[in-house]
Write a protein that holds these residues in place. Structure first.
Motif, short mmCIF file in Angstrom:
data_model
loop_
_atom_site.label_atom_id
_atom_site.label_comp_id
_atom_site.label_asym_id
_atom_site.label_seq_id
_atom_site.Cartn_x
_atom_site.Cartn_y
_atom_site.Cartn_z
N UNK A 205 45.58 25.02 32.38
CA UNK A 205 45.38 25.96 33.49
C UNK A 205 43.99 26.58 33.48
N UNK A 206 43.46 26.84 34.69
CA UNK A 206 42.35 27.79 34.83
C UNK A 206 43.00 29.17 34.84
N UNK A 207 42.28 30.16 34.33
CA UNK A 207 42.90 31.48 34.25
C UNK A 207 41.85 32.54 34.58
N UNK A 208 42.13 33.37 35.60
CA UNK A 208 41.19 34.44 35.97
C UNK A 208 41.87 35.78 35.77
N UNK A 209 41.12 36.72 35.20
CA UNK A 209 41.64 38.06 35.04
C UNK A 209 40.54 39.02 35.45
N UNK A 210 40.79 39.83 36.47
CA UNK A 210 39.71 40.71 36.91
C UNK A 210 39.99 41.35 38.25
N UNK A 211 38.92 41.71 38.92
CA UNK A 211 39.04 42.48 40.15
C UNK A 211 39.07 41.58 41.38
N UNK A 212 39.76 42.08 42.42
CA UNK A 212 39.91 41.35 43.69
C UNK A 212 39.59 42.27 44.85
N UNK A 213 39.18 41.67 45.95
CA UNK A 213 38.96 42.45 47.16
C UNK A 213 39.33 41.58 48.35
N UNK A 214 40.25 42.06 49.16
CA UNK A 214 40.68 41.37 50.38
C UNK A 214 41.01 39.89 50.13
N UNK A 215 41.78 39.64 49.07
CA UNK A 215 42.28 38.28 48.84
C UNK A 215 41.33 37.38 48.09
N UNK A 216 40.20 37.93 47.62
CA UNK A 216 39.24 37.08 46.90
C UNK A 216 38.82 37.74 45.60
N UNK A 217 38.42 36.88 44.63
CA UNK A 217 37.87 37.41 43.38
C UNK A 217 36.59 38.15 43.72
N UNK A 219 34.03 41.47 42.11
CA UNK A 219 33.83 42.50 41.10
C UNK A 219 33.82 41.84 39.73
N UNK A 220 34.14 42.61 38.71
CA UNK A 220 34.02 42.07 37.35
C UNK A 220 35.29 41.32 36.96
N UNK A 221 35.10 40.19 36.29
CA UNK A 221 36.27 39.44 35.84
C UNK A 221 35.92 38.43 34.76
N UNK A 222 36.97 37.85 34.17
CA UNK A 222 36.80 36.79 33.16
C UNK A 222 37.54 35.56 33.66
N UNK A 223 36.82 34.44 33.75
CA UNK A 223 37.43 33.19 34.24
C UNK A 223 37.40 32.18 33.10
N UNK A 224 38.59 31.77 32.64
CA UNK A 224 38.66 30.75 31.59
C UNK A 224 39.03 29.44 32.25
#
Length: 757
Positions: A205-217, A219-224
């Protein structure tokens, strides 16, 4: 007959048949019709205890009640008896035949919704005056599978709703395995959330953990990534955008590497540092569309250094190349490490070739040109060429722009220095509280000291009117605290700056030729952070400026003698920010100083070790200390002891101990205080010896101080001296401390050059 056929057709459909389903009311008497429906269309509404069914001639649609909201509809020139129905994917207006019919349906639907939400199965007859709430909650928890929204088709949402839209915490799952868990707002992912995307080919899996705005990644986040790559940084519109760090490959894999820098629309753009761990090379320079393009510097694990132009990922154009042994080439390149065109090749001893070169550095280069040996004749001395490094490197103010922009935008400013201060302070408060909520469970943020820091930051320092020493102190304390927590925009900026600085100048980046760039980078940070601080505290002066003497300390009782207690600091970016910044950047910076001064420090150290073999008295007289400054007795632990010819390490012991503290301090100001303290200790000891007032002359003082410096045995004294010189506050240079520092510097050079024997 028509109606019966109609009913039979729909109810033979299994989808409507459920043993626990009960009919509450239906609109066959034309009591409820669809607004703006065609004259001949059939629209029949049937309310069950768990769903509202809208049946047409050959189709029907079931709206589950848990995700259905009903309200009276009032609009200009519309029917007074209208009801508005909102569901997860539709909104439509129904018209009742009469006010009574409208009330009946409104109550019936609301009651049925309320019951299905509370899980009550018992059948309630509408309109029989049974006790009920006016209407079910507009915010509720429910599960729903989407059927027509193109983005969400066949996805199931489970979580909080508000008026027909996912709103609050929830989980959204698609049939293909994609899954979002986190915050929703008005039907879209918004806030903080986790997103999993299966990668079919890699079966991971790809895995994203972080901030969203109006349905999109956003702001700050970590994408593995499934590939093993990890990106940590800013996003915008689902793309890497702003400042970010990308790690590729584990150290065991074929191509481990690390990039930290600026991104734009998913590509490396602007300034960035790329560490190619396999090849042992580090690039610090400009990028365009994911490749090295513009000015840059490369250092390698074998001590090669290049600065110059890059084009399309290659060293192309004019550049300077230096090898570990100081052989250098200045001229045209056509590819990485490949010389091609005019240039000058200078040897270690100063001899040089001027002409045309071609070939790869280190494998044999063809030369057509002239050979010069400048040092053969005295007149040619002028020709020996000194390379000035750093001209072709990226200017320090161009580095890490995205991070500073990010900090300004957190304060609510479009660009540096342009915005409303009140709004900036509000934004800081919001930053602190929201991040506090997010991190409330993480152990780093639960510590008591951190909680206290956050609480004290909630108070905005009130700095009004002209600046006084007390106000300056308030600002200084606030900054110390703000920089102590990554939840504060300034603290976050500082933490990121420390990370990029370390990543630049550690490992392969610990190359002595980078020292000046590393120093200039710190100076640039100071100026740019000071600009942020001045925006928050506009009463701070722009450049160097003395605080007027409104000191609330002791009154000047004993004439001018107490002037030392009344120094009014000069406000500079150095004085205010170096104490916060330098301790965090000190290890990589000091390593560069040590590498740069290695040769001269080795000569100095050899001399220190040799001279320290002598006992005190012979060393003092050897250095030319006047007899009256050589003590006969010293006090050890309160006892007076006579200084014997063989006694070692007792004369001026407190001064020596003072000076040794220089290695435990970080900022030039603290180091200068140590030097001053050492001078005061020496003076104190001489006063005790002579029992009378005296004035130092430099001729008397210098040999004594030289003795103290030798006995203090500071291994990296050259590095200490150069660090103070590069970063000390300019306002100090011509004062008392400046003179003391010059004396220390003179001692350091005296020890190496005089070859004291």
């Amino acid at each position: 007959g028509k109606m019966t056929a109609f009913l039979t057709r729909h109810f033979s459909a299994d989808s409507l048949r459920k043993p626990e389903r009960r009919l509450i009311c239906e609109s066959s008497n034309r009591g409820l019709t669809l607004q703006h429906a065609g004259r001949f269309s059939i629209n029949w509404f049937i309310l069950f205890n768990d769903a509202l069914v809208h049946a047409q001639f050959s189709t029907h649609h079931i709206f589950p009640l848990v995700t259905l909201w009903v309200e009276p509809h009032f609009e200009e020139n519309s029917n007074l008896n209208a009801l508005k129905i909102t569901t997860a994917e539709e909104q439509f207006i129904l018209t009742a035949a009469s006010p009574q019919e409208k009330t009946k349906w409104l109550r019936a639907i609301n009651q049925a919704v309320d019951h299905s939400l509370s899980g009550a199965q018992e059948h309630v007859n509408p309109g029989l005056g049974s006790p009920m709430r006016a209407e079910p909650p507009i915010s509720r928890t429910a599960t729903y599978t989407f059927y027509k929204d193109p983005r969400l088709k066949e996805a199931t949402y489970e979580g909080r709703w508000l008026s027909g839209k996912p709103h609050g915490k929830g989980v959204l799952q698609w049939p293909d395995g994609r899954m979002y868990t986190g915050d929703f707002r008005n039907g879209l992912e918004d806030g903080y959330g986790e997103y999993i995307i299966p990668n079919k080919t890699l079966k991971k899996n790809d895995h994203y953990q972080g901030h969203w705005k109006e349905g999109k990644m956003h702001g700050h986040g970590i994408y593995k990534y499934a590939t093993g790559e990890v990106y940590e940084g800013c996003f915008q519109d689902n793309m890497r955008h702003g400042h970010g760090l990308l790690r590729s490959g584990k150290l065991t894999s074929s191509c481990p590497s690390m990039f930290i820098g600026q991104w734009a629309q998913d590509k490396k753009m602007g300034y960035g540092v790329f560490d190619d761990i396999t090849r042992g090379e580090k690039y610090m320079g400009m990028w365009l569309d994911d490749v090295r393009h513009g000015n840059g510097v490369v250092v390698t694990q074998f001590g090669l250094y290049y600065e110059g132009a890059f084009s399309n990922n290659k060293m192309v154009g004019y550049g300077i190349l230096l090898s570990e042994d100081d052989t250098s080439f200045e001229g045209e390149f056509s590819d990485d490490w490949i010389l091609n065109g005019k240039g000058i090749l200078t040897m270690q001893n100063g001899d040089y070739f001027e002409g045309s070169f071609s070939g790869e550095w280190g494998t044999g280069i063809k030369v057509a040109g002239t050979y010069f040996k400048p040092n053969l004749y005295e007149d040619d001395r002028e020709k020996s060429r000194v390379l000035r490094l750093g001209k072709l490197a990226v200017h320090p103010d161009e580095k890490w722009k995205a991070m500073f922009d990010e900090c300004w935008s957190q304060l609510g400013c479009e660009c540096a220095g342009q915005g409303d201060i009140k709004k900036a302070w509000d934004n800081i408060a919001v930053c602190l509280t929201t991040s506090r909520r997010q991190h409330k469970d993480s152990p780093d943020f639960r510590s008591r000291s951190h909680t206290q820091t956050l609480e004290s930051l909630e108070v905005i320092p009130q700095i009004v009117g002209p600046l006084t020493l007390d106000k300056y102190e308030t600002i200084r304390r606030y900054l110390m605290k703000a920089c102590d927590t990554p939840l504060h925009p300034l603290g976050n900026l500082l933490e990121t700056l420390v990370a990029v600085y370390r990543m630049t100048y550690v490992g392969v980046g610990a190359n002595r030729r980078l020292l000046q760039q590393a120093v200039n980078e710190i100076k640039s940070y100071l100026i740019r952070i000071f600009q942020l601080v001045r925006f928050l505290f506009p009463d701070l002066p722009d450049g160097d400026s003395l605080i007027p003497g409104t000191h609330t300390g002791k009154e000047d009782s004993n004439g001018g003698k107490d002037f030392a207690d009344h120094w009014f600091p000069v406000i500079t970016s150095c004085g205010l920010l170096l104490p916060v910044l330098l301790p965090r950047l000190y290890p990589p910076l000091f390593t560069l100083y040590a590498l740069d001064n290695e040769r001269e420090e080795d000569i100095y150290w050899e001399c220190v070790l040799r001279l320290n073999k002598q006992p005190d008295l012979s060393l003092l007289s050897f250095l030319g200390v006047q007899p009256k400054f050589i003590p006969d007795t010293v006090s050890i632990l309160g006892e007076k002891k006579e200084v014997q010819a063989i006694t070692k390490e007792v004369c001026y012991a407190s001064a020596i101990e003072s000076l040794q503290q220089i290695s435990t301090t970080f900022t030039p100001a603290d180091k200068l205080n140590v030097i001053q303290q050492t001078f005061e200790e020496i003076t104190q000891e001489v006063l005790t010896m002579l029992q009378e007032d005296f004035l130092w002359s430099m001729d008397d003082l210098f040999p004594v101080f030289l003795y103290v410096v030798l006995r203090a045995r500071i291994r990296n004294l050259g590095s200490e001296v150069h660090l103070i010189e590069d970063l000390m506050d300019p306002s100090v240079q011509h004062g008392e401390q400046g003179i003391m520092f010059t004396t220390l510097k003179a001692c350091y050079y005296q020890i190496q050059h005089e070859k004291l024997t």
